[in-house]
Design an enzyme around this catalytic site. Structure first.
Site, PDB file in Angstrom:
ATOM      1  CG  HIS A   7      54.331  23.187  19.701  1.00 60.99           C
ATOM      2  ND1 HIS A   7      54.367  21.958  20.306  1.00 60.99           N
ATOM      3  CD2 HIS A   7      53.295  23.851  20.281  1.00 60.99           C
ATOM      4  CE1 HIS A   7      53.384  21.879  21.196  1.00 60.99           C
ATOM      5  NE2 HIS A   7      52.732  23.024  21.216  1.00 60.99           N
ATOM      6  CG  HIS A  78      51.014  26.824  24.268  1.00 61.90           C
ATOM      7  ND1 HIS A  78      49.775  26.726  23.710  1.00 61.90           N
ATOM      8  CD2 HIS A  78      51.690  25.728  23.832  1.00 61.90           C
ATOM      9  CE1 HIS A  78      49.685  25.623  22.986  1.00 61.90           C
ATOM     10  NE2 HIS A  78      50.846  24.996  23.041  1.00 61.90           N
ATOM     11  CD  GLU A 129      51.677  21.698  25.002  1.00 60.55           C
ATOM     12  OE1 GLU A 129      51.919  22.475  24.055  1.00 60.55           O
ATOM     13  OE2 GLU A 129      50.875  20.754  24.908  1.00 60.55           O
TER      14      GLU A 129
HETATM   15 CO    CO Z   1      51.022  23.037  22.340  1.00 64.93          CO
END
Ligand code: CO
Length: 133
Positions: A7, A78, A129
């Protein structure tokens, strides 16, 4: 090391407003807002054929998103890449001189899976991430 893009997260002041934009202007499928107090966020997922966008609104006094908004305003927060073995990846990254945020121990993230964050200064200003899948 890297797998799929899981994502992209965008920090917003109001997830309901931004989710409505994605739904009504862009014609996207969006989920209902979900409060995740342990992570200090309320999240909406914009579902895409090949990935998803997470809209993150601050929740609570110690939200990391509140601090981000105060510093940067709304915008990309992020990107999240999938990874098969987060502990092996962490050790390799540290050996290659990458800064892992926090104490370097993978934690349970917003999707109930182990995650780590890498220092944005090591990746062109982008907070990364890693999520074990
Ligand atoms: Co995230």
């Amino acid at each position: 090391m890297l797998g799929r893009l899981n994502h992209i997260a965008i920090a917003v002041r109001d997830v309901a407003v931004e989710a409505a934009r994605y739904r009504d202007i862009l014609g996207a499928t969006v989920t209902a807002p979900q409060a995740l107090p342990a992570h200090g966020v309320t999240v909406v997922f914009v579902e895409l054929p090949n990935s998803k966008i997470e809209l993150l609104e601050p929740l609570g006094e110690h939200s990391p998103i509140a601090a981000f908004l105060a510093r940067n305003g709304e915008g990309m927060h992020h990107v999240c890449y999938e990874i098969a073995d987060i502990f092996a990846a962490r050790d390799q990254l540290i050996a290659r001189g990458t800064r892992v945020l926090g104490d370097g121990t993978p934690k349970i993230g917003a999707h109930g899976k182990l995650v780590l964050f890498l220092h944005p200064k090591d990746f062109a200003g982008t907070l990364i991430e890693l999520e074990q899948v």
